[in-house]
Write a protein that holds these residues in place. Sequence first.
Motif, PDB file in Angstrom:
ATOM      1  N   ILE A 137       7.784  -7.724   1.867  1.00  0.00           N
ATOM      2  CA  ILE A 137       6.350  -7.402   1.892  1.00  0.00           C
ATOM      3  C   ILE A 137       6.211  -5.886   2.081  1.00  0.00           C
ATOM      4  CG2 ILE A 137       4.292  -7.574   3.367  1.00  0.00           C
ATOM      5  CD1 ILE A 137       5.381 -10.417   4.165  1.00  0.00           C
ATOM      6  N   ASN A 138       5.286  -5.285   1.323  1.00  0.00           N
ATOM      7  CA  ASN A 138       5.008  -3.856   1.505  1.00  0.00           C
ATOM      8  C   ASN A 138       3.953  -3.702   2.605  1.00  0.00           C
ATOM      9  OD1 ASN A 138       4.019  -1.258   1.380  1.00  0.00           O
ATOM     10  ND2 ASN A 138       4.044  -1.140  -0.856  1.00  0.00           N
ATOM     11  N   ARG A 139       4.350  -3.128   3.738  1.00  0.00           N
ATOM     12  CA  ARG A 139       3.437  -3.022   4.891  1.00  0.00           C
ATOM     13  C   ARG A 139       2.354  -1.971   4.664  1.00  0.00           C
ATOM     14  NH1 ARG A 139       7.989  -1.974   8.961  1.00  0.00           N
ATOM     15  NH2 ARG A 139       6.436  -2.664  10.451  1.00  0.00           N
ATOM     16  N   HIS A 196       2.480   3.338   8.793  1.00  0.00           N
ATOM     17  CA  HIS A 196       1.285   2.974   8.014  1.00  0.00           C
ATOM     18  C   HIS A 196       0.975   1.478   8.082  1.00  0.00           C
ATOM     19  CE1 HIS A 196       1.401   6.992   6.619  1.00  0.00           C
ATOM     20  NE2 HIS A 196       2.408   6.829   5.781  1.00  0.00           N
ATOM     21  N   GLY A 197       1.855   0.697   8.705  1.00  0.00           N
ATOM     22  CA  GLY A 197       1.618  -0.756   8.745  1.00  0.00           C
ATOM     23  C   GLY A 197       2.295  -1.377   9.946  1.00  0.00           C
ATOM     24  N   PRO A 198       1.653  -1.340  11.112  1.00  0.00           N
ATOM     25  CA  PRO A 198       2.279  -1.915  12.309  1.00  0.00           C
ATOM     26  C   PRO A 198       2.545  -3.411  12.117  1.00  0.00           C
ATOM     27  CG  PRO A 198       0.029  -1.131  12.781  1.00  0.00           C
ATOM     28  CD  PRO A 198       0.308  -0.791  11.355  1.00  0.00           C
ATOM     29  N   PRO A 199       3.621  -3.907  12.714  1.00  0.00           N
ATOM     30  CA  PRO A 199       4.069  -5.269  12.387  1.00  0.00           C
ATOM     31  C   PRO A 199       3.056  -6.366  12.700  1.00  0.00           C
ATOM     32  CG  PRO A 199       5.324  -4.356  14.256  1.00  0.00           C
ATOM     33  CD  PRO A 199       4.524  -3.240  13.665  1.00  0.00           C
ATOM     34  N   GLU A 200       2.265  -6.192  13.777  1.00  0.00           N
ATOM     35  CA  GLU A 200       1.380  -7.293  14.190  1.00  0.00           C
ATOM     36  C   GLU A 200       0.340  -7.649  13.124  1.00  0.00           C
ATOM     37  OE1 GLU A 200       1.796  -4.433  15.750  1.00  0.00           O
ATOM     38  OE2 GLU A 200      -0.119  -3.447  16.146  1.00  0.00           O
ATOM     39  N   LEU A 201       0.057  -6.696  12.224  1.00  0.00           N
ATOM     40  CA  LEU A 201      -0.926  -6.972  11.169  1.00  0.00           C
ATOM     41  C   LEU A 201      -0.482  -8.125  10.275  1.00  0.00           C
ATOM     42  CD1 LEU A 201      -1.887  -3.411   9.844  1.00  0.00           C
ATOM     43  CD2 LEU A 201      -3.152  -4.883  11.434  1.00  0.00           C
ATOM     44  N   PHE A 202       0.820  -8.400  10.261  1.00  0.00           N
ATOM     45  CA  PHE A 202       1.357  -9.339   9.271  1.00  0.00           C
ATOM     46  C   PHE A 202       1.674 -10.714   9.871  1.00  0.00           C
ATOM     47  CE2 PHE A 202       1.831  -5.034   7.923  1.00  0.00           C
ATOM     48  CZ  PHE A 202       1.229  -5.082   6.682  1.00  0.00           C
ATOM     49  N   HIS A 203       1.029 -11.007  11.010  1.00  0.00           N
ATOM     50  CA  HIS A 203       1.351 -12.250  11.730  1.00  0.00           C
ATOM     51  C   HIS A 203       1.076 -13.485  10.884  1.00  0.00           C
ATOM     52  CE1 HIS A 203      -2.882 -13.270  12.668  1.00  0.00           C
ATOM     53  NE2 HIS A 203      -3.030 -11.959  12.613  1.00  0.00           N
ATOM     54  N   GLU A 204       0.014 -13.464  10.087  1.00  0.00           N
ATOM     55  CA  GLU A 204      -0.334 -14.672   9.327  1.00  0.00           C
ATOM     56  C   GLU A 204       0.687 -14.931   8.204  1.00  0.00           C
ATOM     57  OE1 GLU A 204      -2.065 -17.109   9.870  1.00  0.00           O
ATOM     58  OE2 GLU A 204      -2.331 -18.098   7.929  1.00  0.00           O
ATOM     59  N   ALA A 205       1.084 -13.880   7.510  1.00  0.00           N
ATOM     60  CA  ALA A 205       2.097 -14.045   6.451  1.00  0.00           C
ATOM     61  C   ALA A 205       3.392 -14.584   7.057  1.00  0.00           C
ATOM     62  CB  ALA A 205       2.355 -12.700   5.762  1.00  0.00           C
ATOM     63  N   HIS A 265      11.600  -4.370   8.880  1.00  0.00           N
ATOM     64  CA  HIS A 265      12.059  -3.022   9.181  1.00  0.00           C
ATOM     65  C   HIS A 265      11.364  -2.503  10.443  1.00  0.00           C
ATOM     66  CE1 HIS A 265      13.762  -3.073   5.224  1.00  0.00           C
ATOM     67  NE2 HIS A 265      13.999  -1.774   5.174  1.00  0.00           N
ATOM     68  N   SER A 266      12.142  -1.882  11.310  1.00  0.00           N
ATOM     69  CA  SER A 266      11.569  -1.079  12.394  1.00  0.00           C
ATOM     70  C   SER A 266      12.480   0.113  12.529  1.00  0.00           C
ATOM     71  CB  SER A 266      11.494  -1.873  13.699  1.00  0.00           C
ATOM     72  OG  SER A 266      10.830  -1.096  14.675  1.00  0.00           O
ATOM     73  N   GLU A 267      12.074   1.183  11.884  1.00  0.00           N
ATOM     74  CA  GLU A 267      12.970   2.330  11.749  1.00  0.00           C
ATOM     75  C   GLU A 267      12.521   3.482  12.649  1.00  0.00           C
ATOM     76  OE1 GLU A 267      13.308   3.506   7.670  1.00  0.00           O
ATOM     77  OE2 GLU A 267      15.308   4.348   7.954  1.00  0.00           O
ATOM     78  N   SER A 268      11.203   3.715  12.652  1.00  0.00           N
ATOM     79  CA  SER A 268      10.715   4.861  13.425  1.00  0.00           C
ATOM     80  C   SER A 268      10.187   4.433  14.784  1.00  0.00           C
ATOM     81  CB  SER A 268       9.602   5.562  12.643  1.00  0.00           C
ATOM     82  OG  SER A 268       8.580   4.635  12.350  1.00  0.00           O
ATOM     83  N   GLY A 269       9.911   3.158  14.962  1.00  0.00           N
ATOM     84  CA  GLY A 269       9.359   2.686  16.223  1.00  0.00           C
ATOM     85  C   GLY A 269       7.856   2.755  16.224  1.00  0.00           C
TER      86      GLY A 269
END
Length: 336
Positions: A137-139, A172-181, A195-199
Amino acid sequence: MSIRFRELPKVSLHCHLTGSVLPETVAALARKHGVPMPGGRTAQDLYDIDSHVDLDEFLRVYDMVGQVVRDADDFRRIAYESLTELGSKHGVLYREIFVSPPAHPGAGYRVLLDGVRAGMREAEQDTGIGSRIIVAINREDTPAAAVELVRQVIEYRCDEVVGIGLDYAEVHGPPELFHEAYRLAGKAGLNRTAHSESGPTPNIEILLDVLGCTRVDHGYHVVDSPRITDRCRAEGIVFTCTPVSSDIGRYSGSGNGKHEKIAAMVEAGLRVTIDSDDPPMFGTNPTNDFEVLHRTLGYDTDQLLAFTLNAVEGCWLDDSDKSALRARVLPHLAPA
Ligand code: ADE
Ligand code: ZN
């Protein structure tokens, strides 16, 4: 005795299909479709590593390359080349490859998947390399686009697709935004990584607790929190590290080639695996990433094979295929 880095068996859990396209292949596909080379570049300067001042700049090149890969035969070709030129020729026995439908806006999901699966079958017939697909998925797209992509994955269910991932720039796309997917994917029995590269570091716990990930791609900043490090060690979380590509972005260390973060993760007893991310785009390959760690951190054959065995344990094959893969690696270990 000198180490034969190329021959050491490898298991690849962090390699992007779009990031594997050889520059000559980009040129050939641009010619085939009658479109200009991305950014007006040539095959020689397409992947000018020094121009990647940061992840954003790199990702724009990645997107441009995605535009020239269009039909099923293009996807067959790039999957085959990733698995052979950048896989079996470097001792890779098995790869779970990230496939990014959003990077190929002109291609339908089924066309793309069928092409990639054809390339996977051909590569296995010709070289014995096994492979599976992680749909990424593109965050930087919307959460709704992520849900729609997971719906497509579920509607066109293929055995080759073993999980989903989340890539592009974390800022540009924090992980919590994608909870439903991720919830939908989990419900459908798909494995999950991101991915969590920069934190920031707390994102790692969001990956585990909100997205249900069992792997973290990169994750170097885990070592900035002793508590989260202890938790990940206790839970056996797998970290798919990519020394060369992350050094360019200064994520795996200070950008000085010392890979301090990877060293600290290994020292902390985390389950680290090593891969090349986007090999030609970062001027690397699986042999080189092993060799770089030997040169800079002094890792010997046993440590390099430990990375491979961590990847065997962390991969998403079923138990019998995983045992067969393990049995191909174990004979390379020095007798105790
Ligand atoms: N997509 C391809 N390579 C990537 C990387 N290194 N980080 C984030 N997204 C990516
Ligand atoms: Zn990546």
